[in-house]
Motif scaffolding. Structure first.
Motif, PDB file in Angstrom:
ATOM      1  N   LYS A  48       0.835  -1.210   0.000  1.00  0.00           N
ATOM      2  CA  LYS A  48       0.000   0.000   0.000  1.00  0.00           C
ATOM      3  C   LYS A  48       0.869   1.260   0.000  1.00  0.00           C
ATOM      4  N   ALA A  49       1.978   1.217   0.712  1.00  0.00           N
ATOM      5  CA  ALA A  49       2.888   2.362   0.750  1.00  0.00           C
ATOM      6  C   ALA A  49       3.533   2.579  -0.612  1.00  0.00           C
ATOM      7  N   LEU A  50       3.902   1.500  -1.298  1.00  0.00           N
ATOM      8  CA  LEU A  50       4.500   1.633  -2.625  1.00  0.00           C
ATOM      9  C   LEU A  50       3.499   2.229  -3.603  1.00  0.00           C
ATOM     10  N   ILE A  51       2.259   1.781  -3.553  1.00  0.00           N
ATOM     11  CA  ILE A  51       1.227   2.321  -4.448  1.00  0.00           C
ATOM     12  C   ILE A  51       1.053   3.814  -4.200  1.00  0.00           C
ATOM     13  N   GLN A  52       1.005   4.212  -2.926  1.00  0.00           N
ATOM     14  CA  GLN A  52       0.877   5.637  -2.617  1.00  0.00           C
ATOM     15  C   GLN A  52       2.095   6.418  -3.111  1.00  0.00           C
ATOM     16  N   LEU A  53       3.282   5.871  -2.904  1.00  0.00           N
ATOM     17  CA  LEU A  53       4.509   6.553  -3.320  1.00  0.00           C
ATOM     18  C   LEU A  53       4.531   6.752  -4.828  1.00  0.00           C
ATOM     19  N   LEU A  54       4.143   5.737  -5.573  1.00  0.00           N
ATOM     20  CA  LEU A  54       4.113   5.866  -7.035  1.00  0.00           C
ATOM     21  C   LEU A  54       3.112   6.936  -7.471  1.00  0.00           C
TER      22      LEU A  54
ATOM     23  N   ILE B 200       4.772  10.353  -7.264  1.00  0.00           N
ATOM     24  CA  ILE B 200       5.869  10.633  -8.195  1.00  0.00           C
ATOM     25  C   ILE B 200       5.279  10.919  -9.572  1.00  0.00           C
ATOM     26  N   ASP B 201       5.646  12.028 -10.125  1.00  0.00           N
ATOM     27  CA  ASP B 201       5.182  12.362 -11.477  1.00  0.00           C
ATOM     28  C   ASP B 201       6.132  11.698 -12.472  1.00  0.00           C
ATOM     29  N   TYR B 202       5.930  10.405 -12.683  1.00  0.00           N
ATOM     30  CA  TYR B 202       6.856   9.650 -13.524  1.00  0.00           C
ATOM     31  C   TYR B 202       6.236   9.356 -14.883  1.00  0.00           C
ATOM     32  N   SER B 203       7.104   9.027 -15.820  1.00  0.00           N
ATOM     33  CA  SER B 203       6.656   8.682 -17.164  1.00  0.00           C
ATOM     34  C   SER B 203       7.153   7.286 -17.512  1.00  0.00           C
ATOM     35  N   GLU B 204       6.674   6.750 -18.612  1.00  0.00           N
ATOM     36  CA  GLU B 204       7.074   5.407 -19.016  1.00  0.00           C
ATOM     37  C   GLU B 204       8.550   5.331 -19.388  1.00  0.00           C
TER      38      GLU B 204
ATOM     39  N   ILE C 134      19.070   4.854   1.156  1.00  0.00           N
ATOM     40  CA  ILE C 134      17.667   5.143   0.831  1.00  0.00           C
ATOM     41  C   ILE C 134      16.710   4.316   1.694  1.00  0.00           C
ATOM     42  N   ASP C 135      17.231   3.515   2.613  1.00  0.00           N
ATOM     43  CA  ASP C 135      16.357   2.731   3.489  1.00  0.00           C
ATOM     44  C   ASP C 135      15.908   3.607   4.654  1.00  0.00           C
ATOM     45  N   THR C 136      14.700   4.130   4.575  1.00  0.00           N
ATOM     46  CA  THR C 136      14.186   5.010   5.629  1.00  0.00           C
ATOM     47  C   THR C 136      13.218   4.286   6.558  1.00  0.00           C
ATOM     48  N   GLY C 137      13.419   2.984   6.712  1.00  0.00           N
ATOM     49  CA  GLY C 137      12.726   2.235   7.750  1.00  0.00           C
ATOM     50  C   GLY C 137      11.299   1.852   7.455  1.00  0.00           C
ATOM     51  N   ALA C 138      10.983   1.579   6.177  1.00  0.00           N
ATOM     52  CA  ALA C 138       9.613   1.212   5.820  1.00  0.00           C
ATOM     53  C   ALA C 138       9.157  -0.066   6.501  1.00  0.00           C
ATOM     54  N   GLY C 139      10.073  -0.954   6.831  1.00  0.00           N
ATOM     55  CA  GLY C 139       9.705  -2.202   7.488  1.00  0.00           C
ATOM     56  C   GLY C 139       9.428  -2.028   8.971  1.00  0.00           C
ATOM     57  N   PHE C 140       9.790  -0.877   9.525  1.00  0.00           N
ATOM     58  CA  PHE C 140       9.605  -0.603  10.944  1.00  0.00           C
ATOM     59  C   PHE C 140       8.551   0.496  11.114  1.00  0.00           C
ATOM     60  N   TYR C 141       8.938   1.654  11.649  1.00  0.00           N
ATOM     61  CA  TYR C 141       7.978   2.738  11.844  1.00  0.00           C
ATOM     62  C   TYR C 141       8.307   3.943  10.962  1.00  0.00           C
ATOM     63  N   GLY C 142       9.016   3.678   9.871  1.00  0.00           N
ATOM     64  CA  GLY C 142       9.388   4.753   8.960  1.00  0.00           C
ATOM     65  C   GLY C 142       8.549   4.784   7.704  1.00  0.00           C
ATOM     66  N   LYS C 143       9.051   5.494   6.705  1.00  0.00           N
ATOM     67  CA  LYS C 143       8.355   5.695   5.438  1.00  0.00           C
ATOM     68  C   LYS C 143       9.120   4.995   4.320  1.00  0.00           C
ATOM     69  N   LEU C 144       8.445   4.797   3.207  1.00  0.00           N
ATOM     70  CA  LEU C 144       9.089   4.276   2.005  1.00  0.00           C
ATOM     71  C   LEU C 144       9.537   5.458   1.162  1.00  0.00           C
ATOM     72  N   THR C 145      10.757   5.383   0.627  1.00  0.00           N
ATOM     73  CA  THR C 145      11.363   6.521  -0.055  1.00  0.00           C
ATOM     74  C   THR C 145      11.818   6.164  -1.460  1.00  0.00           C
ATOM     75  N   CYS C 146      11.718   7.157  -2.353  1.00  0.00           N
ATOM     76  CA  CYS C 146      12.256   7.089  -3.707  1.00  0.00           C
ATOM     77  C   CYS C 146      13.052   8.356  -3.954  1.00  0.00           C
TER      78      CYS C 146
END
Length: 243
Positions: free
Chosen positions: A15-21, A24-28, A205-217
């Motif tokens: 769910k965090a990855l979906i939100q992060l994507l 991000i204003d990304y293109s193909e 770039i590991d900001t602790g998504a597996g613990f109590y942090g956020k997922l980062t790109c």
């Protein structure tokens, strides 16, 4: 313009990855580089792998293997449950795979087998889950497990005396091999930091998504970065990798 966008450790937080994507204003044309540890932690490890497999059909994706992925791969291939793995997120991963069918399991096995130990881009940037110890580079590494376990590279870069010049004989040879190095594996939360950290030319770039942090790109060229909400907010009834 093609960008290289690098993602930190996800640990089953689909769910965090979906939100992060979405943020991000990304293109193909953009390239996604994932630094490993896709599984173990939150309850959607199997679903996350499904998502990444589908994503790779639409987007250029490079998947680096982390130590948790190596454990999961061993289990998928040989039904071996590493005791340490089980206690550090493996249990939730096994549960997420409870109803998987044979053909789908084969697809997942192939996905794990195809992961890279590390990747070097056209600008001589290295992307690796943890690090390497050889002064001659990861291709000369004697212990291949260092790709997904080594922390000496990051610890050295983080504590380097800034007065030591690159042309000094004292400057670490490992850091001279690449333009920049991007890693995960060691949560920045260990240093009370919630965003990507830099030590010399090494970016964590590991900001602790597996613990109590956020997922980062992070964007390799501009260093702009995006983050999800705290991953635990998507799984309020779960502990993730928190003890």
């Amino acid at each position: 313009m093609k960008r290289s966008l690098v993602f930190g450790d996800i640990h089953g937080g689909l769910k965090a990855l979906i939100q992060l994507l979405e943020r991000i204003d990304y293109s193909e044309s953009d390239r996604f580089i994932f630094l490993g540890d896709y599984v173990d932690g939150w309850s959607e490890s199997k679903q996350l792998i499904d998502f990444l497999i589908d994503l790779s059909q639409k987007q250029e994706c490079i998947f680096i293997k982390g130590n948790h992925d190596a454990w999961c791969q061993e289990w998928l291939e040989n039904d071996v449950i590493n005791d340490i793995w089980f206690l550090h997120g493996g249990k939730s991963t096994i549960e997420s795979y409870a109803d998987i069918e044979f053909l789908e399991k084969e697809k997942h096995r192939q996905f794990f087998n195809d992961m890279k130990d590390y990747y070097v881009d056209e600008n001589n940037n290295l992307f690796i889950h943890a690090g390497f110890s050889s002064m001659h580079g990861p291709e000369k590494e004697h212990y291949k497990t260092n790709y997904s376990w080594d922390r000496t590279l990051w610890e050295m870069a983080l504590t380097m005396d800034k007065r030591i010049r690159k042309d000094s004989l004292s400057y670490p040879k490992r850091l001279l091999l690449f333009n920049e190095i991007y890693i995960g594996h060691t949560p920045t939360l260990h240093y009370n930091v919630e965003i990507p950290m830099q030590g010399c030319n090494v970016w964590n770039i590991d900001t602790g998504a597996g613990f109590y942090g956020k997922l980062t790109c992070i964007d390799v060229e501009t260093k702009a970065f995006w983050q999800s909400d705290v991953v635990q907010s998507f799984y309020p009834e779960e502990k993730g990798r928190n003890k």
